[in-house]
Design an enzyme around this catalytic site. Structure first.
Site, short mmCIF file in Angstrom:
data_model
loop_
_atom_site.label_atom_id
_atom_site.label_comp_id
_atom_site.label_asym_id
_atom_site.label_seq_id
_atom_site.Cartn_x
_atom_site.Cartn_y
_atom_site.Cartn_z
N SER A 34 48.04 7.69 84.80
CA SER A 34 47.61 8.47 85.98
C SER A 34 47.13 9.86 85.57
O SER A 34 46.30 10.45 86.26
CB SER A 34 48.76 8.58 86.99
OG SER A 34 49.87 9.23 86.42
N LYS A 84 53.48 16.92 87.62
CA LYS A 84 53.89 18.24 87.13
C LYS A 84 53.06 19.43 87.61
O LYS A 84 53.20 20.53 87.07
CB LYS A 84 53.91 18.22 85.61
CG LYS A 84 52.56 17.92 85.00
CD LYS A 84 52.54 18.13 83.50
CE LYS A 84 51.14 18.05 82.96
NZ LYS A 84 51.00 18.28 81.56
N THR A 126 61.20 26.17 85.49
CA THR A 126 61.09 26.47 86.93
C THR A 126 62.36 26.06 87.70
O THR A 126 62.49 26.43 88.86
CB THR A 126 59.86 25.81 87.58
OG1 THR A 126 59.92 24.41 87.33
CG2 THR A 126 58.58 26.35 87.05
N TYR A 149 57.83 20.46 93.05
CA TYR A 149 57.87 20.00 91.65
C TYR A 149 59.16 20.48 90.99
O TYR A 149 59.92 19.70 90.40
CB TYR A 149 56.64 20.55 90.89
CG TYR A 149 56.84 20.58 89.40
CD1 TYR A 149 56.89 19.40 88.65
CD2 TYR A 149 57.02 21.79 88.72
CE1 TYR A 149 57.11 19.43 87.29
CE2 TYR A 149 57.25 21.82 87.35
CZ TYR A 149 57.28 20.64 86.65
OH TYR A 149 57.51 20.67 85.30
N ASN A 199 46.78 25.94 85.14
CA ASN A 199 47.50 26.73 84.15
C ASN A 199 46.55 27.58 83.32
O ASN A 199 45.36 27.28 83.19
CB ASN A 199 48.33 25.81 83.24
CG ASN A 199 49.39 25.07 84.01
OD1 ASN A 199 49.40 23.86 84.05
ND2 ASN A 199 50.27 25.79 84.67
N ARG A 292 48.87 35.72 92.36
CA ARG A 292 48.97 34.35 92.85
C ARG A 292 50.32 34.20 93.57
O ARG A 292 51.36 34.53 92.99
CB ARG A 292 48.88 33.39 91.67
CG ARG A 292 48.93 31.92 92.03
CD ARG A 292 48.63 31.01 90.84
NE ARG A 292 49.64 31.05 89.80
CZ ARG A 292 49.64 30.30 88.69
NH1 ARG A 292 48.63 29.46 88.49
NH2 ARG A 292 50.59 30.39 87.80
N1 UFG Z 1 47.33 32.89 85.31
C1 UFG Z 1 46.20 33.63 85.52
N2 UFG Z 1 45.04 32.96 85.79
C2 UFG Z 1 44.98 31.59 85.86
C3 UFG Z 1 46.15 30.85 85.63
C4 UFG Z 1 47.31 31.54 85.36
O1 UFG Z 1 46.22 34.86 85.47
O2 UFG Z 1 43.89 31.05 86.13
C5 UFG Z 1 48.58 33.61 84.98
C6 UFG Z 1 49.69 33.38 85.99
O3 UFG Z 1 49.57 34.27 87.06
C7 UFG Z 1 50.93 33.60 85.12
C8 UFG Z 1 50.49 33.09 83.76
O4 UFG Z 1 49.07 33.10 83.76
O5 UFG Z 1 51.21 34.96 85.03
C9 UFG Z 1 50.96 31.67 83.46
O6 UFG Z 1 50.59 30.82 84.51
P1 UFG Z 1 50.60 29.22 84.36
O7 UFG Z 1 50.07 28.64 85.62
O8 UFG Z 1 49.94 28.81 83.09
O9 UFG Z 1 52.16 28.89 84.16
P2 UFG Z 1 53.42 29.17 85.11
O10 UFG Z 1 54.33 30.07 84.34
O11 UFG Z 1 53.04 29.58 86.47
O12 UFG Z 1 54.06 27.72 85.26
C10 UFG Z 1 54.07 26.83 84.18
C11 UFG Z 1 53.81 25.41 84.66
C12 UFG Z 1 55.00 24.80 85.24
C13 UFG Z 1 56.18 25.00 84.37
C14 UFG Z 1 56.39 26.45 84.11
C15 UFG Z 1 57.58 26.68 83.23
O13 UFG Z 1 52.77 25.36 85.60
O14 UFG Z 1 54.78 23.41 85.40
O15 UFG Z 1 55.26 26.97 83.48
O16 UFG Z 1 58.02 27.99 83.35
F1 UFG Z 1 57.28 24.48 84.93
#
Ligand code: UFG
Length: 332
Positions: A34, A84, A126, A149, A199, A292
């Site tokens: 998937s 995820k 998380t 999630y 991400n 965000r």
């Molecule tokens: N970010 C940006 N621009 C983007 C995407 C992300 O500035 O386009 C920033 C976010 O604001 C954050 C950092 O980059 O400060 C990391 O963001 P991610 O989305 O890469 O990761 P997260 O920490 O939000 O979450 C990720 C996964 C989850 C996981 C978690 C574990 O999405 O599935 O890490 O802590 F569980």
């Protein structure tokens, strides 16, 4: 000795599969394709020179799972399969709970039937929700999760605890991943998310390739050194190696143990952009955008417990992560 690896063709699963094969485990994979591709099987085999046995299907399929346990001598299970994406889980909570809980419950039921009582579960940082402190250790409170999630992963942790309470001959390792990025040094396997990535690193890679015009940096007014969000990015190969160590532990003793899988170092969004530009010689077009919703300023691990109890420690640095991520993405 056969290990059942669920979700074994996905980003994390494929790297775990390579480490298992490199360490002479026999690997049986179940994957429903998937969010993965069939060709990853060949790539894993090319990297390692060894075969994996693949079943295509869903861990919630009782007949298929029964067949897998009947046809193989499964000793332990590494359970990576699951949905995820945080944002998607907010939009489709029923699907997330049904999938993540349904697959795990069926897996546990079959494991009980065949008296296979060793499992490593892919959990996530998380589960800590909005962390009580920036550097999170395993004693920090879990459960105040902020999206379905994360809640589904927290619920599975609770289910595993209940199973262990009912039968303490189980051996369980719960690994709470921080932010996995990078790819295998061969450049043959890596992260290939469908659609527009959520991400950070997958988004940077799309901008680097010219497939997306500009990266939005979500907020530059956080209480962090440069104002952008700080996370604990970990090289996926380091993360995969942690599973080998956890496997050794659960083979030796019963119990339920939980480990943070991170480096212990936080990097900001701008740190990642700057390192990516430096090691790969590519400019990343970015703009500062509003925060965000749901993001925290800073979250990184205290990985001391994994080092003390498993003898595992991340070895690769941020430059390796940025270089290897691009090595894979630039060939696609
Ligand atoms: N970010 C940006 N621009 C983007 C995407 C992300 O500035 O386009 C920033 C976010 O604001 C954050 C950092 O980059 O400060 C990391 O963001 P991610 O989305 O890469 O990761 P997260 O920490 O939000 O979450 C990720 C996964 C989850 C996981 C978690 C574990 O999405 O599935 O890490 O802590 F569980």
């Amino acid at each position: 000795m056969q290990i059942l690896l669920t979700g074994g063709l996905g980003f994390l699963g494929s790297h775990i599969g390579v480490e298992l094969l490199d360490n002479d485990y026999e690997v049986v994979v179940i994957d429903d394709l998937s969010n993965s591709k069939l060709e990853v099987k060949e790539r894993i085999q090319q990297i390692t020179g060894k075969e994996i046995k693949l079943y295509i299907g869903d861990c919630a399929d009782e007949t298929l799972m029964d067949k897998i346990f009947m046809e193989n001598e499964i000793e332990s299970v590494i359970h990576c399969a699951g949905l995820k994406a945080v944002g998607e889980s907010v939009e489709k909570p029923v699907w997330y709970y049904q999938t993540n809980l349904g697959t795990t419950l069926n897996l546990l039921k079959i494991m009980q039937k065949y008296a296979v009582k060793k499992i490593i579960f892919s959990s996530t940082a998380t589960v800590y929700g909005v962390p009580a402190k920036e550097q999170v250790d395993e004693t920090c409170q879990t459960g105040k999760t902020t999206n379905p999630y994360a809640t589904s992963k927290f619920m599975i942790e609770r289910i595993l605890e209940d199973v262990y309470t009912s039968d303490n001959t189980w051996s369980m390792g719960i690994l709470r991943y921080f932010n996995p990025i990078g790819s295998h040094e061969s450049g043959q396997i890596g992260e290939e998310p469908n659609g527009i990535p959520n991400n950070l690193m997958p988004y940077i890679l799309k901008v680097a390739k010219g497939e997306l015009p500009i990266l939005s940096v979500f907020g530059d007014d956080y209480d962090t050194p440069d104002g952008t969000g700080v996370r604990d990015y970990i090289h996926v190969v380091d993360l995969a190696k942690a599973h080998l160590k956890a496997l050794e532990k659960i083979k030796q003793e019963t119990g339920i143990c939980k480990y943070n899988i991170g480096t212990g170092t936080g990097y900001s969004v701008l740190d990642i952009i700057n390192n990516f530009e430096k090691v790969n010689g590519i400019k990343i077009n970015y703009k500062i955008a509003p925060r965000r919703p749901g993001d925290v300023a800073s979250c990184y691990s205290n990985p001391a417990k994994a080092e003390q109890e498993l003898g595992w420690k991340a070895e690769k640095n941020i430059e390796d992560m940025c270089k290897d991520a691009w090595h894979f993405a630039s060939q696609k």
